[in-house]
Structures are given as C-alpha cells and as structure tokens.
Design a protein around this motif. Sequence first.
Motif, mmCIF file in Angstrom:
data_model
loop_
_atom_site.group_PDB
_atom_site.id
_atom_site.type_symbol
_atom_site.label_atom_id
_atom_site.label_comp_id
_atom_site.label_asym_id
_atom_site.label_seq_id
_atom_site.Cartn_x
_atom_site.Cartn_y
_atom_site.Cartn_z
ATOM 1 N N GLU A 42 124.589 61.850 137.227
ATOM 2 C CA GLU A 42 123.422 61.593 138.046
ATOM 3 C C GLU A 42 122.708 60.446 137.549
ATOM 4 O O GLU A 42 122.223 59.451 138.119
ATOM 5 C CB GLU A 42 122.688 62.943 138.456
ATOM 6 C CG GLU A 42 121.873 62.624 139.677
ATOM 7 C CD GLU A 42 121.140 63.742 140.102
ATOM 8 O OE1 GLU A 42 120.166 63.822 140.829
ATOM 9 O OE2 GLU A 42 121.522 64.846 139.545
ATOM 10 N N VAL A 46 122.376 56.746 139.092
ATOM 11 C CA VAL A 46 120.834 56.187 139.448
ATOM 12 C C VAL A 46 120.584 54.709 138.658
ATOM 13 O O VAL A 46 120.372 54.016 139.283
ATOM 14 C CB VAL A 46 119.923 57.267 139.234
ATOM 15 C CG1 VAL A 46 118.385 56.602 139.300
ATOM 16 C CG2 VAL A 46 119.997 58.365 139.988
ATOM 17 N N THR A 47 121.187 54.825 137.515
ATOM 18 C CA THR A 47 120.918 53.611 136.787
ATOM 19 C C THR A 47 121.693 52.262 137.043
ATOM 20 O O THR A 47 121.186 51.158 137.359
ATOM 21 C CB THR A 47 120.917 54.024 135.122
ATOM 22 O OG1 THR A 47 120.191 55.010 134.895
ATOM 23 C CG2 THR A 47 120.684 52.566 134.413
ATOM 24 N N ALA A 50 120.569 50.868 140.659
ATOM 25 C CA ALA A 50 119.186 50.726 140.780
ATOM 26 C C ALA A 50 118.998 49.164 141.020
ATOM 27 O O ALA A 50 119.734 48.344 140.484
ATOM 28 C CB ALA A 50 118.351 50.962 139.631
ATOM 29 N N ALA A 55 113.479 49.375 137.907
ATOM 30 C CA ALA A 55 113.669 50.539 138.789
ATOM 31 C C ALA A 55 114.732 51.500 138.249
ATOM 32 O O ALA A 55 114.547 52.836 138.346
ATOM 33 C CB ALA A 55 114.491 49.912 140.177
ATOM 34 N N ALA A 56 115.473 51.117 137.385
ATOM 35 C CA ALA A 56 116.473 52.071 136.698
ATOM 36 C C ALA A 56 115.810 52.825 135.855
ATOM 37 O O ALA A 56 115.774 53.910 135.546
ATOM 38 C CB ALA A 56 117.464 51.211 135.817
ATOM 39 N N ARG A 58 112.500 53.711 135.776
ATOM 40 C CA ARG A 58 111.523 54.349 136.612
ATOM 41 C C ARG A 58 112.455 55.736 137.106
ATOM 42 O O ARG A 58 111.961 56.815 136.997
ATOM 43 C CB ARG A 58 110.929 53.618 137.541
ATOM 44 C CG ARG A 58 109.863 54.559 138.437
ATOM 45 C CD ARG A 58 109.240 53.888 139.467
ATOM 46 N NE ARG A 58 110.083 53.164 140.524
ATOM 47 C CZ ARG A 58 111.072 53.677 141.444
ATOM 48 N NH1 ARG A 58 111.171 55.015 141.659
ATOM 49 N NH2 ARG A 58 111.794 52.886 142.015
ATOM 50 N N GLN A 59 113.363 55.154 137.716
ATOM 51 C CA GLN A 59 114.308 56.432 138.344
ATOM 52 C C GLN A 59 114.944 57.332 137.127
ATOM 53 O O GLN A 59 114.893 58.524 137.385
ATOM 54 C CB GLN A 59 115.465 55.806 139.254
ATOM 55 C CG GLN A 59 114.624 55.226 140.455
ATOM 56 C CD GLN A 59 115.980 54.349 141.307
ATOM 57 O OE1 GLN A 59 117.098 54.189 140.795
ATOM 58 N NE2 GLN A 59 115.506 53.818 142.341
ATOM 59 N N GLU A 62 111.954 59.517 135.819
ATOM 60 C CA GLU A 62 111.561 60.692 136.834
ATOM 61 C C GLU A 62 112.529 61.835 137.131
ATOM 62 O O GLU A 62 112.287 62.975 137.098
ATOM 63 C CB GLU A 62 111.293 59.822 138.277
ATOM 64 C CG GLU A 62 109.943 59.003 138.272
ATOM 65 C CD GLU A 62 109.924 58.239 139.563
ATOM 66 O OE1 GLU A 62 110.781 58.027 140.215
ATOM 67 O OE2 GLU A 62 108.830 57.585 139.818
ATOM 68 N N LEU A 63 113.739 61.262 136.832
ATOM 69 C CA LEU A 63 115.075 62.208 137.157
ATOM 70 C C LEU A 63 114.752 63.188 135.694
ATOM 71 O O LEU A 63 115.169 64.338 136.027
ATOM 72 C CB LEU A 63 116.363 61.407 137.308
ATOM 73 C CG LEU A 63 117.400 62.311 137.758
ATOM 74 C CD1 LEU A 63 117.091 63.290 139.169
ATOM 75 C CD2 LEU A 63 118.567 61.626 137.747
ATOM 76 N N LYS A 66 112.172 65.603 136.099
ATOM 77 C CA LYS A 66 112.176 66.400 137.290
ATOM 78 C C LYS A 66 113.036 67.650 137.034
ATOM 79 O O LYS A 66 113.081 68.872 137.189
ATOM 80 C CB LYS A 66 112.416 65.632 138.485
ATOM 81 C CG LYS A 66 112.724 66.424 139.781
ATOM 82 C CD LYS A 66 113.210 65.645 140.723
ATOM 83 C CE LYS A 66 113.515 66.426 142.254
ATOM 84 N NZ LYS A 66 113.788 65.443 143.099
#
Length: 184
Positions: A42, A46-47, A50, A55-56, A58-59, A62-63, A66
């Motif tokens: 995942e 996401v990376t 992005a 953005a990569a 940050r996402q 955050e992932l 989380k």
Amino acid sequence: TQTSLGRSSIEVSMTATREDEKPWKTDLARKAAQRRQQVGHELEDVTKEAASFEAALRQAVELMKKRFARFSSVTVYVADGEELAVHMALERSQGPERVASSGGVLAEAAQSPNPTVFSDLAASPTWATVGLESGSAMVAPVRTDAGLWAIVEVWSDFRDAFTSQDVKLLGKVALALAKKTPAA
C-alpha cells in the motif's frame, strides 16, 4: 514425598509443553507479517501514485503513522545544505527543527544503505540532541543518484519496539521515495 516430587516435575514439564504449543502465537506472528506486507504494498502504491515528492512523503508518513500504533511519531528530515531540516513530523513531542547533516546520530544512521534500528535510546545520550531520550527508533535514508535526499525517522516510546519486518517495511518506503525524488 517421592511421589509428590515426581508429580511436581511432571506438572512443570506439562506446563512448559503447553506454553510452547500455543498455535495462536504462531497465527498472530503470521498475521502480523502478512499485515506488514500488505501495508508495504500500500505504501509503495501511494508513493508511486503521488503527484509529487512532497505528496509522496506526506502520504507515506501519514499512512505509516495511521497503520502502526507502536509508531509514536514519524519525522522526515530533508537535506538542506549542511543541515537536515524537519520537513514534516507527525506527533513528535519535541526536537529541533534543524540538525547537523554530519556528525549527529541521524547523519551517522543515514550512512547505512539500509534502515538502522536503535532499540534503547536511553542507552545513547546523543539522541537527546534530536529531542528523543527514551524508547526506540528506526532511521532510513532516502538516497538518490545525487546522494542523500531525506531521512525518515520512526520513533516508539517503547524499547525494542521494532521487528525485522518493520525494518523491511521502512526500507521499502525509503526505496519507493528515492524513486519519487523531486528530480524524478
């Protein structure tokens, strides 16, 4: 008395055997490994998807935060001249916004091509220079063809919090981020 002594030995032996034969322990370990693999895929997706390196970052951060409760904080430092500057930090309680890019504990960890684990920060007072005095940390360099681009630091307020699966996961994240650098 000999009978009670013999029975005691048998009871201890049976208890030890029962502890070793708990299938739920093996099942939990297997599920944890599968979960880390799933989150690893995942994170890579996401990376890749992005829109930008920022953005990569940050996402991914955050992932990770989380998905893993043991990750008390996740901080990304980016190379900025002779220093490493905090690019983003999730739930980091304290620490400087800039640290030396050479000679410090983060810079030393970034010399390794793979993530480095520090299982007991209290044993190394140099971690106080980046605001961490207890728990454990993992540090992964994000390297491009041009050299060190960023450092991802994962901190847990528990000692010995990170497994070899966590290290592999962070290594995958760093590699995916290296492929998504601002120049890419």
